[in-house]
Scaffold this active site. Structure first.
Site, short mmCIF file in Angstrom:
data_model
loop_
_atom_site.label_atom_id
_atom_site.label_comp_id
_atom_site.label_asym_id
_atom_site.label_seq_id
_atom_site.Cartn_x
_atom_site.Cartn_y
_atom_site.Cartn_z
N ASP A 157 117.79 81.47 43.34
CA ASP A 157 119.06 82.12 43.67
C ASP A 157 118.84 83.63 43.87
O ASP A 157 117.71 84.10 43.77
CB ASP A 157 120.07 81.81 42.55
CG ASP A 157 121.49 81.83 43.07
OD1 ASP A 157 121.75 81.24 44.13
OD2 ASP A 157 122.36 82.44 42.41
N GLY A 200 131.33 79.90 40.08
CA GLY A 200 132.10 78.67 39.90
C GLY A 200 132.63 78.50 38.48
O GLY A 200 133.64 77.83 38.26
ZN LIG Z 1 125.62 84.28 42.68
#
Ligand SMILES: [Zn+2]
Length: 307
Positions: free
Chosen positions: A93, A221
C-alpha cells in the site's frame, strides 16, 4: 524469485478487482501490521470462501520494523501452511519510493501502490507512470492516488488534508499512467473517525467511473457505516471494488491483548503464545465480519477462473 508461481490463486489486483466489479461487491484489503496476523487473515478468507487482499504500506513497514521480504516470506509460508485455495493478492500500500516497490515485487507482491498524491498533477503523473511501467513489466498491478485522502492517525500517511478527486483529472491521470486501480478522495479518511463523520460522495464516484474504466479504491474503510459502503460498491457502471481496512484489525488485535500501545513486529512475535493466539482469533473474527457484512465478498471465490 519467490514461491509465487506455485500458487495459481495468488492473483494480481487487476484480476481480482475485475471479478469483484462484475459481482458488485468489493474485496477487503487487510493490513497485516504484524506478520503474525497474516495466517489469521488468510484463514478467515478460506473459511468464508472469499477473495482477499493482504496489504502493508511503506510507512507501516518502517513503523513496525518489517521488510517487504519478511512480509513476502510470511505470506507465502502461510499460504502453504493454511492450505489457502481462495483468490488472494499480496499488495504494497501507500509507497513513495520506487526502490521499495522493486523490493516488494522481488518478494512476490502481486500489486503495488505508488502514492505521489501530494504532488501537482503533472508530477504525480510522471512518478506514477514510472512505477506503473516498472510494475507492469514484471506482471504486477498498480494502484495510484489522485486527490488527497485525509488521515486522523498519521499511521498510513502523513497529511491530514482533504482534496477531493477531480473526475476530469482522473481521466487524464489514468490515460497517461495506465494505473489499474485508483485510490480516490471522496470523503473517507484514514484512521478512527473521532471528530468528523465519514461520508462518501457517490456522484463524484459515478462521474470518475463514467469517464474511465479504472478500478475504484476506497481508503479509510474503518468506521464507515456498511450501508454507506455498499451504496458505493453497487454503482451501475462499476462501483468501489477495493476497500482498505487497516485500523479496525489492529484495534481488534490490541483490544484482545488488553493493551493500547502498538508494538514492533518483533515484540509481537515475542508475545506469550496463548495471549497471541487469543488476539489472532479476534483478528480472524473481525476479518470474517468484514467479509460477510461490510464488503460482502463471502462465497465469491468460486467465480474466479485461473489460467
Ligand atoms: Zn490509504
Amino acid at each position: 524469485m519467490t514461491k509465487k508461481v506455485e500458487f495459481k490463486n495468488v492473483v494480481t489486483l487487476k484480476k481480482a478487482l475485475e471479478e469483484a466489479e462484475k459481482g458488485s461487491y468489493a474485496i477487503g484489503s487487510f493490513a497485516a501490521r504484524y506478520t503474525d496476523m497474516i495466517p489469521a487473515i488468510l484463514r478467515a478468507g478460506q473459511k468464508r470462501q472469499s477473495p482477499m487482499i493482504v496489504q502493508i504500506s511503506q510507512k507501516e513497514l518502517n513503523r513496525y520494523h518489517i521488510t517487504p521480504k519478511e512480509v513476502g516470506e510470511a505470506f507465502y509460508q502461510a499460504m502453504e501452511d493454511e492450505k489457502i485455495t481462495v483468490p488472494t493478492v499480496l499488495h504494497l500500500d501507500h509507497t513513495k519510493d520506487l526502490s521499495v516497490i522493486k523490493e516488494a515485487i522481488e518478494a512476490g507482491f502481486t500489486s503495488v501502490m505508488i502514492d505521489a498524491s501530494e504532488h501537482p498533477l503533472d508530477k504525480n503523473i510522471e512518478i506514477s507512470k514510472e512505477a506503473a511501467d516498472y510494475a507492469h513489466s514484471k506482471g504486477v498491478s498498480v494502484e495510484a492516488e489522485l486527490g488527497q485522502i485525509g488521515t486522523t492517525d498519521f499511521i498510513e500517511t502523513d497529511k491530514d488534508e482533504e482534496l477531493y478527486t477531480d473526475p476530469e483529472e482522473a481521466l487524464q491521470f489514468v490515460n497517461e499512467t495506465k494505473a489499474d486501480a485508483l485510490a480516490v478522495s471522496v470523503g473517507t479518511a484514514h484512521g478512527v473517525y473521532k471528530t468528523r463523520q465519514p461520508k462518501i460522495d457517490l456522484d463524484r464516484l459515478r462521474a470518475i467511473r463514467k469517464l474511465t474504466p479504472v478500478h475504484l479504491v476506497l481508503h479509510g474503510g474503518s468506521g464507515v457505516p456498511a450501508e454507506m459502503m455498499q451504496g458505493a460498491m453497487r454503482l451501475e457502471d462499476g462501483g468501489v471494488s477495493k476497500v482498505n481496512i487497516a485500523t479496525d484489525l489492529e484495534v481488534s488485535f490490541l483490544e484482545a491483548l488488553g493493551r493500547e500501545e502498538r508494538m514492533t513486529n518483533q515484540e509481537c512475535k515475542d508475545l506469550p503464545a496463548d495471549e497471541k493466539a487469543r488476539a489472532l482469533e479476534a483478528v480472524e473474527a473481525t476479518v470474517i465480519d468484514k467479509m460477510d457484512n461490510f464488503v460482502q465478498s463471502s462465497d465469491k471465490a468460486d467465480s474466479f477462473q485461473y489460467e
